[in-house]
Design a protein around this motif. Sequence first.
Motif, PDB file in Angstrom:
ATOM      1  N   ASP A 179      10.877 -10.033  -0.529  1.00  0.00           N
ATOM      2  CA  ASP A 179      12.119 -10.141   0.256  1.00  0.00           C
ATOM      3  C   ASP A 179      12.523 -11.578   0.587  1.00  0.00           C
ATOM      4  O   ASP A 179      13.394 -11.795   1.424  1.00  0.00           O
ATOM      5  CB  ASP A 179      12.039  -9.317   1.543  1.00  0.00           C
ATOM      6  CG  ASP A 179      11.935  -7.826   1.269  1.00  0.00           C
ATOM      7  OD1 ASP A 179      12.534  -7.365   0.275  1.00  0.00           O
ATOM      8  OD2 ASP A 179      11.258  -7.129   2.045  1.00  0.00           O
ATOM      9  N   VAL A 180      11.888 -12.562  -0.047  1.00  0.00           N
ATOM     10  CA  VAL A 180      12.263 -13.966   0.144  1.00  0.00           C
ATOM     11  C   VAL A 180      13.030 -14.417  -1.092  1.00  0.00           C
ATOM     12  O   VAL A 180      12.516 -14.369  -2.203  1.00  0.00           O
ATOM     13  CB  VAL A 180      11.020 -14.861   0.365  1.00  0.00           C
ATOM     14  CG1 VAL A 180      11.421 -16.321   0.456  1.00  0.00           C
ATOM     15  CG2 VAL A 180      10.271 -14.431   1.615  1.00  0.00           C
ATOM     16  N   VAL A 181      14.274 -14.854  -0.882  1.00  0.00           N
ATOM     17  CA  VAL A 181      15.121 -15.330  -1.968  1.00  0.00           C
ATOM     18  C   VAL A 181      15.119 -16.855  -1.934  1.00  0.00           C
ATOM     19  O   VAL A 181      15.339 -17.458  -0.881  1.00  0.00           O
ATOM     20  CB  VAL A 181      16.563 -14.791  -1.822  1.00  0.00           C
ATOM     21  CG1 VAL A 181      17.469 -15.348  -2.907  1.00  0.00           C
ATOM     22  CG2 VAL A 181      16.565 -13.267  -1.845  1.00  0.00           C
ATOM     23  N   GLU A 182      14.839 -17.463  -3.097  1.00  0.00           N
ATOM     24  CA  GLU A 182      14.817 -18.926  -3.186  1.00  0.00           C
ATOM     25  C   GLU A 182      15.674 -19.379  -4.361  1.00  0.00           C
ATOM     26  O   GLU A 182      15.687 -18.743  -5.413  1.00  0.00           O
ATOM     27  CB  GLU A 182      13.383 -19.426  -3.365  1.00  0.00           C
ATOM     28  CG  GLU A 182      12.526 -19.147  -2.148  1.00  0.00           C
ATOM     29  CD  GLU A 182      11.097 -19.631  -2.319  1.00  0.00           C
ATOM     30  OE1 GLU A 182      10.666 -20.462  -1.499  1.00  0.00           O
ATOM     31  OE2 GLU A 182      10.429 -19.173  -3.257  1.00  0.00           O
ATOM     32  N   LYS A 183      16.366 -20.482  -4.165  1.00  0.00           N
ATOM     33  CA  LYS A 183      17.189 -21.075  -5.219  1.00  0.00           C
ATOM     34  C   LYS A 183      16.274 -21.773  -6.218  1.00  0.00           C
ATOM     35  O   LYS A 183      15.332 -22.469  -5.829  1.00  0.00           O
ATOM     36  CB  LYS A 183      18.176 -22.087  -4.645  1.00  0.00           C
ATOM     37  CG  LYS A 183      19.167 -21.490  -3.664  1.00  0.00           C
ATOM     38  CD  LYS A 183      20.095 -20.532  -4.350  1.00  0.00           C
ATOM     39  CE  LYS A 183      21.085 -19.950  -3.365  1.00  0.00           C
ATOM     40  NZ  LYS A 183      21.796 -18.811  -3.904  1.00  0.00           N
ATOM     41  N   VAL A 184      16.567 -21.564  -7.512  1.00  0.00           N
ATOM     42  CA  VAL A 184      15.755 -22.152  -8.571  1.00  0.00           C
ATOM     43  C   VAL A 184      16.639 -22.654  -9.713  1.00  0.00           C
ATOM     44  O   VAL A 184      17.821 -22.325  -9.798  1.00  0.00           O
ATOM     45  CB  VAL A 184      14.730 -21.134  -9.147  1.00  0.00           C
ATOM     46  CG1 VAL A 184      13.737 -20.688  -8.097  1.00  0.00           C
ATOM     47  CG2 VAL A 184      15.429 -19.951  -9.790  1.00  0.00           C
ATOM     48  N   ARG A 185      16.008 -23.414 -10.588  1.00  0.00           N
ATOM     49  CA  ARG A 185      16.628 -23.854 -11.839  1.00  0.00           C
ATOM     50  C   ARG A 185      15.708 -23.398 -12.957  1.00  0.00           C
ATOM     51  O   ARG A 185      14.485 -23.533 -12.854  1.00  0.00           O
ATOM     52  CB  ARG A 185      16.787 -25.377 -11.861  1.00  0.00           C
ATOM     53  CG  ARG A 185      17.429 -25.896 -13.135  1.00  0.00           C
ATOM     54  CD  ARG A 185      17.608 -27.411 -13.128  1.00  0.00           C
ATOM     55  NE  ARG A 185      16.316 -28.073 -13.014  1.00  0.00           N
ATOM     56  CZ  ARG A 185      15.942 -28.865 -12.011  1.00  0.00           C
ATOM     57  NH1 ARG A 185      16.747 -29.100 -11.009  1.00  0.00           N
ATOM     58  NH2 ARG A 185      14.761 -29.428 -11.995  1.00  0.00           N
ATOM     59  N   TYR A 186      16.275 -22.856 -14.006  1.00  0.00           N
ATOM     60  CA  TYR A 186      15.501 -22.387 -15.151  1.00  0.00           C
ATOM     61  C   TYR A 186      15.678 -23.350 -16.321  1.00  0.00           C
ATOM     62  O   TYR A 186      16.766 -23.878 -16.541  1.00  0.00           O
ATOM     63  CB  TYR A 186      15.984 -21.006 -15.601  1.00  0.00           C
ATOM     64  CG  TYR A 186      15.831 -19.936 -14.553  1.00  0.00           C
ATOM     65  CD1 TYR A 186      14.617 -19.287 -14.366  1.00  0.00           C
ATOM     66  CD2 TYR A 186      16.896 -19.551 -13.760  1.00  0.00           C
ATOM     67  CE1 TYR A 186      14.466 -18.296 -13.414  1.00  0.00           C
ATOM     68  CE2 TYR A 186      16.764 -18.559 -12.803  1.00  0.00           C
ATOM     69  CZ  TYR A 186      15.551 -17.938 -12.638  1.00  0.00           C
ATOM     70  OH  TYR A 186      15.411 -16.955 -11.693  1.00  0.00           O
ATOM     71  N   LYS A 187      14.609 -23.544 -17.059  1.00  0.00           N
ATOM     72  CA  LYS A 187      14.653 -24.348 -18.277  1.00  0.00           C
ATOM     73  C   LYS A 187      13.828 -23.626 -19.329  1.00  0.00           C
ATOM     74  O   LYS A 187      12.669 -23.275 -19.076  1.00  0.00           O
ATOM     75  CB  LYS A 187      14.085 -25.744 -18.033  1.00  0.00           C
ATOM     76  CG  LYS A 187      14.131 -26.634 -19.252  1.00  0.00           C
ATOM     77  CD  LYS A 187      13.624 -28.028 -18.936  1.00  0.00           C
ATOM     78  CE  LYS A 187      13.718 -28.917 -20.153  1.00  0.00           C
ATOM     79  NZ  LYS A 187      13.207 -30.255 -19.863  1.00  0.00           N
TER      80      LYS A 187
END
Length: 106
Positions: free
Chosen positions: A53-61
């Motif tokens: 239930d924890v949403v975190e902003k990420v970047r995918y590569k």
Amino acid sequence: MKLLYTLVFSLFLVIISACSNTSDPGPLAGKWHLTGQVEMTMIFRPGETETKDVVEKVRYKTEGKDVLVTYLEGMAKGMTMRYTMIDDNTAVTNLGTLKKISSNPD
């Protein structure tokens, strides 16, 4: 000389397309079950992940069969996790093995 510039530019475009760096989770998109050192459900959506239930902003590569997930906020801010795709429904990371539950990330 013009041919050389054209070849170099073409090679540059191929390299850029092979290593994408976006907010798209690519082959990780969806809901996964992690087993190993930790057992939990993980959801990979464009620009974010959700775990417990924890949403975190990420970047995918994406690099070949690997998807690198860099956390942009939260406790893991600045950390990058590597997920290696074994097949469409299996990925491995240093925390364990992920099995796809659903392609729908919601």
